[in-house]
Design a protein around this motif. Structure first.
Motif, mmCIF file in Angstrom:
data_model
loop_
_atom_site.group_PDB
_atom_site.id
_atom_site.type_symbol
_atom_site.label_atom_id
_atom_site.label_comp_id
_atom_site.label_asym_id
_atom_site.label_seq_id
_atom_site.Cartn_x
_atom_site.Cartn_y
_atom_site.Cartn_z
ATOM 1 N N HIS A 1 0.826 -1.212 0.000
ATOM 2 C CA HIS A 1 0.000 0.000 0.000
ATOM 3 C C HIS A 1 0.856 1.257 0.000
ATOM 4 O O HIS A 1 0.472 2.271 -0.595
ATOM 5 C CB HIS A 1 -0.949 -0.004 1.210
ATOM 6 C CG HIS A 1 -2.278 -0.602 0.910
ATOM 7 N ND1 HIS A 1 -3.361 0.139 0.548
ATOM 8 C CD2 HIS A 1 -2.694 -1.894 0.913
ATOM 9 C CE1 HIS A 1 -4.393 -0.651 0.346
ATOM 10 N NE2 HIS A 1 -4.019 -1.899 0.567
ATOM 11 N N TYR B 1 -0.085 3.157 -3.263
ATOM 12 C CA TYR B 1 -1.004 4.265 -3.001
ATOM 13 C C TYR B 1 -0.377 5.389 -2.186
ATOM 14 O O TYR B 1 -1.003 6.437 -1.998
ATOM 15 C CB TYR B 1 -2.250 3.760 -2.272
ATOM 16 C CG TYR B 1 -2.955 2.631 -2.994
ATOM 17 C CD1 TYR B 1 -3.581 2.843 -4.211
ATOM 18 C CD2 TYR B 1 -2.975 1.351 -2.445
ATOM 19 C CE1 TYR B 1 -4.217 1.803 -4.870
ATOM 20 C CE2 TYR B 1 -3.603 0.312 -3.089
ATOM 21 C CZ TYR B 1 -4.220 0.543 -4.303
ATOM 22 O OH TYR B 1 -4.843 -0.485 -4.948
ATOM 23 N N ASP C 1 0.191 5.258 1.066
ATOM 24 C CA ASP C 1 -0.465 5.281 2.381
ATOM 25 C C ASP C 1 0.558 5.055 3.486
ATOM 26 O O ASP C 1 1.472 4.254 3.347
ATOM 27 C CB ASP C 1 -1.529 4.181 2.480
ATOM 28 C CG ASP C 1 -2.663 4.365 1.489
ATOM 29 O OD1 ASP C 1 -2.853 5.497 1.018
ATOM 30 O OD2 ASP C 1 -3.351 3.365 1.197
ATOM 31 N N VAL D 1 -3.174 4.937 7.847
ATOM 32 C CA VAL D 1 -4.175 4.946 6.775
ATOM 33 C C VAL D 1 -4.429 3.517 6.302
ATOM 34 O O VAL D 1 -5.568 3.120 6.027
ATOM 35 C CB VAL D 1 -3.728 5.858 5.615
ATOM 36 C CG1 VAL D 1 -4.676 5.760 4.440
ATOM 37 C CG2 VAL D 1 -3.613 7.292 6.085
ATOM 38 N N SER E 1 -6.647 1.892 8.751
ATOM 39 C CA SER E 1 -8.007 2.406 8.603
ATOM 40 C C SER E 1 -8.705 1.800 7.391
ATOM 41 O O SER E 1 -9.907 1.547 7.423
ATOM 42 C CB SER E 1 -7.974 3.924 8.494
ATOM 43 O OG SER E 1 -9.267 4.433 8.322
ATOM 44 N N LYS E 2 -7.939 1.551 6.321
ATOM 45 C CA LYS E 2 -8.533 0.962 5.118
ATOM 46 C C LYS E 2 -8.867 -0.515 5.294
ATOM 47 O O LYS E 2 -9.756 -1.022 4.606
ATOM 48 C CB LYS E 2 -7.579 1.112 3.933
ATOM 49 C CG LYS E 2 -7.541 2.494 3.341
ATOM 50 C CD LYS E 2 -6.667 2.538 2.111
ATOM 51 C CE LYS E 2 -6.696 3.893 1.457
ATOM 52 N NZ LYS E 2 -5.872 3.944 0.259
ATOM 53 N N HIS E 3 -8.179 -1.198 6.176
ATOM 54 C CA HIS E 3 -8.409 -2.638 6.313
ATOM 55 C C HIS E 3 -9.138 -3.041 7.587
ATOM 56 O O HIS E 3 -9.728 -4.119 7.647
ATOM 57 C CB HIS E 3 -7.078 -3.385 6.225
ATOM 58 C CG HIS E 3 -6.502 -3.337 4.845
ATOM 59 N ND1 HIS E 3 -5.710 -2.308 4.426
ATOM 60 C CD2 HIS E 3 -6.637 -4.170 3.789
ATOM 61 C CE1 HIS E 3 -5.355 -2.511 3.169
ATOM 62 N NE2 HIS E 3 -5.905 -3.641 2.752
ATOM 63 N N LEU F 1 -12.555 3.192 6.821
ATOM 64 C CA LEU F 1 -12.421 3.203 5.357
ATOM 65 C C LEU F 1 -12.466 1.793 4.752
ATOM 66 O O LEU F 1 -12.236 1.644 3.558
ATOM 67 C CB LEU F 1 -11.106 3.883 4.967
ATOM 68 C CG LEU F 1 -10.918 5.333 5.410
ATOM 69 C CD1 LEU F 1 -9.527 5.821 5.046
ATOM 70 C CD2 LEU F 1 -11.977 6.209 4.789
ATOM 71 N N LYS F 2 -12.771 0.811 5.549
ATOM 72 C CA LYS F 2 -12.734 -0.578 5.084
ATOM 73 C C LYS F 2 -13.773 -0.848 3.993
ATOM 74 O O LYS F 2 -13.481 -1.497 2.989
ATOM 75 C CB LYS F 2 -12.955 -1.528 6.258
ATOM 76 C CG LYS F 2 -12.886 -2.984 5.874
ATOM 77 C CD LYS F 2 -13.049 -3.891 7.072
ATOM 78 C CE LYS F 2 -12.958 -5.325 6.619
ATOM 79 N NZ LYS F 2 -13.052 -6.253 7.738
ATOM 80 N N ASP G 1 -15.230 1.238 1.837
ATOM 81 C CA ASP G 1 -14.875 1.894 0.571
ATOM 82 C C ASP G 1 -13.701 1.193 -0.101
ATOM 83 O O ASP G 1 -13.698 1.006 -1.319
ATOM 84 C CB ASP G 1 -14.516 3.366 0.812
ATOM 85 C CG ASP G 1 -15.722 4.173 1.269
ATOM 86 O OD1 ASP G 1 -16.857 3.775 0.941
ATOM 87 O OD2 ASP G 1 -15.514 5.194 1.961
ATOM 88 N N HIS G 2 -12.710 0.815 0.683
ATOM 89 C CA HIS G 2 -11.525 0.178 0.111
ATOM 90 C C HIS G 2 -11.857 -1.195 -0.478
ATOM 91 O O HIS G 2 -11.394 -1.537 -1.560
ATOM 92 C CB HIS G 2 -10.440 0.047 1.179
ATOM 93 C CG HIS G 2 -9.179 -0.574 0.676
ATOM 94 N ND1 HIS G 2 -8.358 0.043 -0.241
ATOM 95 C CD2 HIS G 2 -8.605 -1.779 0.942
ATOM 96 C CE1 HIS G 2 -7.332 -0.741 -0.506
ATOM 97 N NE2 HIS G 2 -7.458 -1.852 0.205
ATOM 98 N N HIS H 1 -6.609 -9.559 0.962
ATOM 99 C CA HIS H 1 -7.284 -9.099 2.177
ATOM 100 C C HIS H 1 -7.737 -10.273 3.038
ATOM 101 O O HIS H 1 -7.798 -10.146 4.262
ATOM 102 C CB HIS H 1 -8.481 -8.221 1.828
ATOM 103 C CG HIS H 1 -8.090 -6.915 1.222
ATOM 104 N ND1 HIS H 1 -8.992 -6.111 0.561
ATOM 105 C CD2 HIS H 1 -6.903 -6.261 1.159
ATOM 106 C CE1 HIS H 1 -8.371 -5.028 0.125
ATOM 107 N NE2 HIS H 1 -7.100 -5.097 0.482
#
Length: 132
Positions: free
Chosen positions: A38, A42, A44, A48, A51-53, A57-58, A60-61, A72
């Motif tokens: 990431h 990206y 990140d 971050v 937060s994405k995983h 933000l999970k 949306d990601h 994932h």
């Protein structure tokens, strides 16, 4: 030595209370590998990435990056298992059975006694001396 054992046991209990398993600990390298992916892909930082995983933000990601779904699933701490037990005792007045209990009086007995020991007093082998 006892302090070290106490610290290790406390750490084990703490990990188990957070519901961390050994498989989660073994998958930490995949977490760090995916975090570096990431960062390269990206830009990140680690927070971050978390937060994405694991955070807000999970959703949306995972919706925007379906091609990473296989990666994932290999990340640790993805266990969604939950077990609960609910026990309820309900008493409804119409379900109470009022059948009478019949007590049977049996006169026959199935009892047989055998004396498996013998007393030395009955055979008169050892007698105290008698006065003449």
């Amino acid at each position: 030595m006892s302090k070290l054992c106490a610290i290790l046991l406390s750490a084990l209990i703490l990990m188990q209370s957070f519901n961390f398993g050994t498989d989660d600990v073994l998958q930490l390298d995949e977490l760090l590998e995916h975090a570096s992916f990431h960062k390269q892909e990206y830009g990140d930082n680690f927070f971050v990435f978390l937060s994405k995983h694991y955070g807000e933000l999970k959703a949306d990601h995972s919706k925007n990056h379906q091609e990473e779904q296989k990666d994932h699933e290999q990340l640790p701490f993805q266990c969604q298992g939950h077990a609960s037990t609910l026990i309820a005792f309900l008493s409804h007045p119409t379900l109470i059975y009022t059948n009478e209990i019949q007590i049977l009086d049996r006169t026959e007995s199935n009892f047989h006694y055998i004396n498996f020991y013998s007393s030395l007093h009955e055979e008169e082998l050892l007698q105290p001396p008698k006065q003449a």
